[in-house]
Design a protein around this motif. Structure first.
Motif, short mmCIF file in Angstrom:
data_model
loop_
_atom_site.label_atom_id
_atom_site.label_comp_id
_atom_site.label_asym_id
_atom_site.label_seq_id
_atom_site.Cartn_x
_atom_site.Cartn_y
_atom_site.Cartn_z
N LEU A 116 0.82 -1.21 0.00
CA LEU A 116 0.00 0.00 0.00
C LEU A 116 0.85 1.26 0.00
CD1 LEU A 116 -2.73 -1.06 2.59
CD2 LEU A 116 -2.66 -1.47 0.13
N ALA A 117 0.44 2.24 -0.82
CA ALA A 117 1.22 3.48 -0.94
C ALA A 117 0.32 4.61 -1.41
CB ALA A 117 2.37 3.28 -1.93
N ALA A 118 -0.34 5.27 -0.48
CA ALA A 118 -1.26 6.34 -0.86
C ALA A 118 -0.53 7.59 -1.31
CB ALA A 118 -2.18 6.67 0.32
N ASN A 119 0.71 7.79 -0.87
CA ASN A 119 1.41 9.03 -1.20
C ASN A 119 2.57 8.84 -2.16
OD1 ASN A 119 2.95 7.75 0.91
ND2 ASN A 119 4.03 9.67 1.24
N ILE A 120 2.65 7.66 -2.81
CA ILE A 120 3.69 7.43 -3.81
C ILE A 120 3.00 7.30 -5.16
CG2 ILE A 120 5.64 6.01 -4.50
CD1 ILE A 120 5.77 4.91 -1.66
N VAL A 121 3.34 8.21 -6.07
CA VAL A 121 2.71 8.22 -7.38
C VAL A 121 3.77 8.21 -8.47
CG1 VAL A 121 0.66 9.45 -6.54
CG2 VAL A 121 2.60 10.76 -7.43
N THR A 122 3.36 7.80 -9.66
CA THR A 122 4.27 7.77 -10.80
C THR A 122 4.29 9.14 -11.47
OG1 THR A 122 2.49 6.95 -12.21
CG2 THR A 122 3.89 5.30 -11.15
N GLU A 123 5.14 9.26 -12.49
CA GLU A 123 5.31 10.56 -13.14
C GLU A 123 4.01 11.10 -13.75
OE1 GLU A 123 8.56 9.56 -15.74
OE2 GLU A 123 9.98 10.70 -14.50
N ASP A 124 3.11 10.19 -14.14
CA ASP A 124 1.85 10.62 -14.72
C ASP A 124 0.76 10.84 -13.67
OD1 ASP A 124 1.38 8.02 -14.00
OD2 ASP A 124 0.90 7.30 -16.01
N GLY A 125 1.16 10.80 -12.40
CA GLY A 125 0.22 11.09 -11.32
C GLY A 125 -0.61 9.92 -10.85
N LYS A 126 -0.35 8.74 -11.40
CA LYS A 126 -1.12 7.56 -10.99
C LYS A 126 -0.48 6.92 -9.76
CE LYS A 126 -2.75 6.50 -15.66
NZ LYS A 126 -2.75 5.50 -16.77
N GLU A 167 4.55 12.23 -2.24
CA GLU A 167 3.77 13.37 -1.78
C GLU A 167 3.84 13.46 -0.25
OE1 GLU A 167 -0.04 12.43 -3.46
OE2 GLU A 167 0.45 13.41 -5.38
N ASP A 168 3.54 14.64 0.26
CA ASP A 168 3.56 14.85 1.71
C ASP A 168 2.69 13.82 2.41
OD1 ASP A 168 4.13 17.02 3.99
OD2 ASP A 168 2.07 16.28 4.19
N ALA A 169 3.27 13.11 3.37
CA ALA A 169 2.56 11.99 4.01
C ALA A 169 1.31 12.46 4.75
CB ALA A 169 3.50 11.25 4.96
N PHE A 170 1.41 13.58 5.47
CA PHE A 170 0.24 14.09 6.20
C PHE A 170 -0.87 14.47 5.24
CE2 PHE A 170 -2.36 17.58 7.68
CZ PHE A 170 -2.86 17.07 8.87
N SER A 171 -0.54 15.22 4.21
CA SER A 171 -1.56 15.67 3.26
C SER A 171 -2.24 14.48 2.60
CB SER A 171 -0.93 16.58 2.20
OG SER A 171 -0.38 17.73 2.79
N SER A 172 -1.45 13.48 2.21
CA SER A 172 -2.02 12.29 1.57
C SER A 172 -2.90 11.51 2.53
CB SER A 172 -0.91 11.39 1.02
OG SER A 172 -0.23 12.03 -0.03
N ALA A 173 -2.43 11.34 3.76
CA ALA A 173 -3.22 10.61 4.76
C ALA A 173 -4.54 11.32 5.01
CB ALA A 173 -2.44 10.46 6.05
N SER A 174 -4.49 12.65 5.13
CA SER A 174 -5.70 13.43 5.38
C SER A 174 -6.67 13.32 4.20
CB SER A 174 -5.33 14.89 5.63
OG SER A 174 -6.49 15.66 5.87
N TYR A 175 -6.16 13.47 2.98
CA TYR A 175 -7.01 13.40 1.79
C TYR A 175 -7.70 12.04 1.68
CZ TYR A 175 -8.35 12.71 -3.05
OH TYR A 175 -9.06 12.40 -4.19
N TRP A 176 -6.90 10.98 1.78
CA TRP A 176 -7.47 9.64 1.58
C TRP A 176 -8.38 9.22 2.73
CZ3 TRP A 176 -7.98 7.17 -2.74
CH2 TRP A 176 -7.12 7.46 -3.80
N ALA A 177 -8.06 9.64 3.95
CA ALA A 177 -8.95 9.33 5.08
C ALA A 177 -10.33 9.93 4.85
CB ALA A 177 -8.35 9.84 6.39
#
Length: 520
Positions: A116-126, A167-177
């Protein structure tokens, strides 16, 4: 009214330690996933269970080094064990990337469970992998969300994470939560965060620079949607609650496993009335028996590792053994000088710095084996040569001098290097310059001598300095090193460089020129 119970079991920072040994001498230490497997099996008999690992799983032990160096083409033994234990999910730790993306992709493909990786994305944003999964157990729907400290980019070789954005871990965690709560019908939201706590859990006091490496306290207090946080990275042992959230961190190397027991209260009409959760840690002991099947799975690689570690590759004339690690940081030790000399020899740089990574006895015996090397140099560092000014060197020395404090007339390690976790690896010792620390002086004014080739260093002059790839990123509060010019990179693991040096110089003379002093 009836109560159903389920449990979450979580490991973190296993760092490749399966068998109950640190590969020094004792083969029955209170650690390792083989012992935890016995505890997992016992706990599964008690109630329905979800099993999660929180990262730094595949790298860190001599066995993982051996596998990567000599049999990387074969199935990863750590993943074989994880598959056998039927993990439900694993989160990426920062050290998962140490062997590069080709190795990591092979590991992912071999896994019978999602990474699982909510804050790791590829160059195309996926998304690099799934951000989260939903598990239903005993009618209870659990969301498991994974994020990784975004400081990976500060530590890792760029080639190893090419094409990935953290991506910022806090921002990603907050968004996905928030997204999960709005779009999934769930009862419990579990955040698995490969990161730790920037503040004291009880008081909220800031413990480290708020630069984003660890954001666990902020996640605990600001993301309302989360029920449970499984943390890691700092190698701490934590089981507590913050603002109604269960918080755990199960140490390192499999010394313990976190348990969060979830109780669901149901009325006579089968309507859910309440859900509560209780965190705890379950410890390995000397009496915990390693799991038989896990031992059998790991045995081929483990036995080869043990044999390889005991091969003699050179001899030492003199003494490179460290009995007192603290004293070795106060008075220069021949082992430290030896490592610096190797770094200078392979890089061509005239100045070098290195650290003593742990607080245990170590160094090299007279008959040097691979076991001695990999159990002393425990990180997968390569080398970089940076072009630094005299001012940069001065600042780096001042940062290292902050490692010490004086209490009741005694020289001690400063609290900032002990809490929230011990950081002996962030105190550097230098070769190629002459310098002195006076710890009785205020931080920032402790360097009382700084010379190069017999003359005071010109703070505006430039010098080529070799150091670990970790330090060259500016990690460990050496931020000013982060953007300095890279003169040379040596893309060979430091343990291999040490071994190669000894093979080329099979009789090593221990020396110590005492080019630096610490007074107080």
């Amino acid at each position: 009214m009836t109560v159903k119970t389920i449990q979450i079991l979580a490991t973190s920072d296993i760092h490749g330690y399966i068998m109950p040994t640190t590969f020094r001498n004792d083969r029955n230490e209170a650690l390792g996933l083989a012992k935890l497997a016995t505890i997992i099996e016992e706990k599964r008999r008690e109630m329905p269970t979800v099993l999660i690992d929180n990262g730094d799983f595949i790298q860190g032990s001599p066995m993982t080094f051996f596998h990567q160096k000599f049999q990387a083409h074969e199935p990863n033994p750590l993943i074989q064990v994880a598959n056998e234990l039927q993990y439900d999910a694993i989160i990426f730790g920062n050290h998962e990337f140490n062997y590069g993306l080709q190795t990591l992709q092979a590991v992912i493909q071999q896994s019978h469970f999602p990474w699982l990786a909510a804050n790791i994305v590829t160059e195309d944003g996926k998304p690099f992998t799934k951000p989260y999964i939903i598990k239903e157990i005993e009618g209870v729907r659990l969301a498991i969300l994974g994020v990784t400290t975004h400081f990976v980019t500060k530590w890792e070789e760029p080639l190893h994470i090419q094409g990935l954005h953290f991506e910022d871990a806090f921002s990603s965690a907050s968004y996905w939560a928030k997204w999960i709560r709005a779009n999934e019908q769930i009862d419990v939201l579990i955040l698995c965060y490969h990161g730790g706590f920037e503040r004291d859990i009880n008081t909220g006091e800031l413990l480290e620079t708020e630069d984003g490496e660890n954001q666990g306290y902020r996640m605990s207090t600001e993301i309302e949607e989360i029920d449970i946080i499984i943390s890691g990275h700092q190698h701490r042992e934590i089981h507590t609650t913050i603002m109604g959230k269960s918080i755990v961190q199960p140490g390192a190397k499999g010394g313990c496993i976190a348990s969060i027991e979830i109780a669901i209260e149901i009325d006579d009409q089968n309507n859910r009335q309440s859900i509560s959760h209780t965190p705890s840690l379950l410890y390995c002991t000397d009496h915990t028996k390693p799991h038989t099947t896990v031992c059998q799975l790991i045995s081929p690689t483990y036995e080869k590792t043990e044999a390889w570690l005991d091969e003699t590759i050179g001899t030492i004339q003199g003494d490179l053994q460290i009995e007192n690690p603290f004293l070795a940081r106060v008075q220069e030790h021949p082992y430290i000088e030896f490592i610096n000399h190797i770094q200078m020899a392979v890089s061509g740089a005239s100045i070098s710095c290195t650290a003593l990574f742990h607080d245990e006895r170590g160094g090299l015996k007279q008959a040097v084996t691979m076991r001695d090397i990999v159990t002393n140099y425990i990180y997968a560092n390569t080398l970089k040569v940076l072009r630094l000014s005299g001012q940069d060197i001065f600042l780096a020395l001042e940062q290292s001098a902050s490692y010490f404090t004086v209490e009741a007339g005694q020289l001690k390690v400063a609290e900032s290097f002990l809490i929230p976790k011990a950081q002996p690896y962030n105190y550097d010792m230098w070769e190629g310059i002459d310098y002195s620390f006076d710890i009785s002086k205020p931080i920032g004014k402790r360097v009382t001598k700084l010379m190069y080739k017999g003359a005071a260093i010109n703070l505006e002059e430039e010098f080529d300095v070799v150091m670990s790839s970790y330090r060259a990123t500016g990690a460990g509060n050496f931020d000013f090193l982060r953007n300095r010019p890279v003169v040379k990179e040596i893309q060979i693991d430091m343990t291999e460089l040490i071994a190669d040096y000894i093979l080329k110089h099979p009789s090593i003379q221990a020396t110590c020129n005492h080019n630096w002093q610490v007074t107080f």
